[in-house]
Design a protein around this motif. Structure first.
Motif, PDB file in Angstrom:
ATOM      1  N   ILE A   1       0.819  -1.215   0.000  1.00 45.26           N
ATOM      2  CA  ILE A   1       0.000   0.000   0.000  1.00 45.26           C
ATOM      3  C   ILE A   1       0.851   1.262   0.000  1.00 45.26           C
ATOM      4  O   ILE A   1       0.472   2.281  -0.604  1.00 45.26           O
ATOM      5  N   LYS A   2       2.004   1.237   0.619  1.00 43.38           N
ATOM      6  CA  LYS A   2       2.861   2.426   0.668  1.00 43.38           C
ATOM      7  C   LYS A   2       3.355   2.839  -0.712  1.00 43.38           C
ATOM      8  O   LYS A   2       3.795   3.982  -0.903  1.00 43.38           O
ATOM      9  N   HIS A   3       3.290   1.929  -1.671  1.00 45.61           N
ATOM     10  CA  HIS A   3       3.736   2.246  -3.036  1.00 45.61           C
ATOM     11  C   HIS A   3       2.600   2.768  -3.912  1.00 45.61           C
ATOM     12  O   HIS A   3       2.840   3.150  -5.068  1.00 45.61           O
ATOM     13  N   ALA A   4       1.377   2.797  -3.391  1.00 45.06           N
ATOM     14  CA  ALA A   4       0.217   3.109  -4.216  1.00 45.06           C
ATOM     15  C   ALA A   4       0.022   4.610  -4.403  1.00 45.06           C
ATOM     16  O   ALA A   4      -0.060   5.360  -3.429  1.00 45.06           O
ATOM     17  N   THR A   5      -0.060   5.037  -5.637  1.00 48.90           N
ATOM     18  CA  THR A   5      -0.542   6.380  -5.942  1.00 48.90           C
ATOM     19  C   THR A   5      -2.018   6.459  -5.568  1.00 48.90           C
ATOM     20  O   THR A   5      -2.472   7.430  -4.962  1.00 48.90           O
ATOM     21  N   VAL A   6      -2.747   5.408  -5.939  1.00 52.32           N
ATOM     22  CA  VAL A   6      -4.143   5.217  -5.524  1.00 52.32           C
ATOM     23  C   VAL A   6      -4.327   3.736  -5.220  1.00 52.32           C
ATOM     24  O   VAL A   6      -3.831   2.880  -5.958  1.00 52.32           O
TER      25      VAL A   6
END
Length: 269
Positions: A130-135
């Motif tokens: 999740i920490k890598h998600a733009t969205v």
């Protein structure tokens, strides 16, 4: 033509997974790459029971390298990653990229009832992806798992979940189907980017023909981000496309039905 990579599973029935992703990307006039992580089959003689067949990590890695190292991509969309080991491997790839491309994470979780079938799977998504998600685009069940909540039963709880998910380090979250726990029931989704809280409304459509809805919504968001739309615009436009597709839903067989892809794409630029 901009290029986008989906790292996800294959849905043998065609409505979800990489099949839905590539179809969506093509309609957005994007060049789609794919890295297959799992093959999902359905048994017509056993109430459409699912078979799940993960791909070896070395094979997944070779596919990712083909797209990213061999050509280069402008955005990445993640779908079903079937084991904690595969999740960790993909997360390590994203760590190397360090935000060079926007990433949309559809946190697909294998679940049974209201409990995760593999708790460690949900935990790996929560802590590593999740920490890598733009969205990120969780449904109600997935949002509850990411937020560390038992379940989401109201709009207020959905807001709380969105706030907790943002604390995991993503750029924005769009929790789908929040309207189903509201009164009166709608098809609204909840968008939150740490500043703006937006209920993306939609009239409730009473149908169980929703196979592939989450995958296709996330694919639209990823395509829109790839094309340069803001996070907020990407989610709102994705919602409009899904609304049109669900309105004209149809059955595949006696077990499952899906949205009408052609209707979804009528107003795509």
């Amino acid at each position: 033509m901009k290029k986008i990579l989906t790292i996800a599973g294959s849905d043998s029935s065609g409505g979800a997974g990489i099949q839905a992703d590539l179809r969506t990307f093509a309609k957005h006039n994007l060049y789609g790459f794919c890295a297959l992580t799992v093959i999902v089959t359905m048994d017509p003689d056993n109430n459409w029971g699912h078979g799940v067949f993960p791909i070896e990590i070395a094979t997944i890695d070779s596919q990712i390298r083909t797209a990213i190292d061999g050509v280069g991509v402008d955005a990445i969309k993640l779908g079903m990653l079937p084991t904690p080991e595969i999740i960790s491997h993909v997360a390590a790839k994203l760590e190397v990229l360090k935000g060079k491309q926007p990433v949309v994470v559809d946190p697909v979780m294998v679940c049974k009832g209201d409990k995760p079938l593999f708790p460690e799977h949900a935990e790996a998504i929560k802590t590593q992806l999740i920490k890598h998600a733009t969205v990120t685009t969780p449904n109600l069940f997935e949002a509850a798992q990411l937020a560390g909540m038992d379940k989401i039963s109201s709009y207020e709880e959905a807001v709380m979940a969105a706030q907790k998910i943002m604390e995991l380090g993503c750029g924005a979250v769009a929790i789908t189907n929040v309207g189903s726990v509201m009164e009166p029931k709608t098809s609204a989704d909840l968008y939150y980017d740490g500043e703006e809280l937006l209920l993306v409304e939609g009239a409730f459509i009473d149908t169980h023909h929703t196979h592939g809805l989450g995958c296709t919504f996330a694919a639209h968001v990823a395509a829109n981000v790839c094309k340069g739309y803001s996070k907020r615009e990407s989610v709102v436009l994705a919602k409009e496309a899904i609304r049109a597709g669900v309105k004209h839903h149809f059955a595949l067989n006696q077990y499952v039905g899906t949205l009408n892809f052609e209707e979804s794409f009528k107003n795509i630029d």
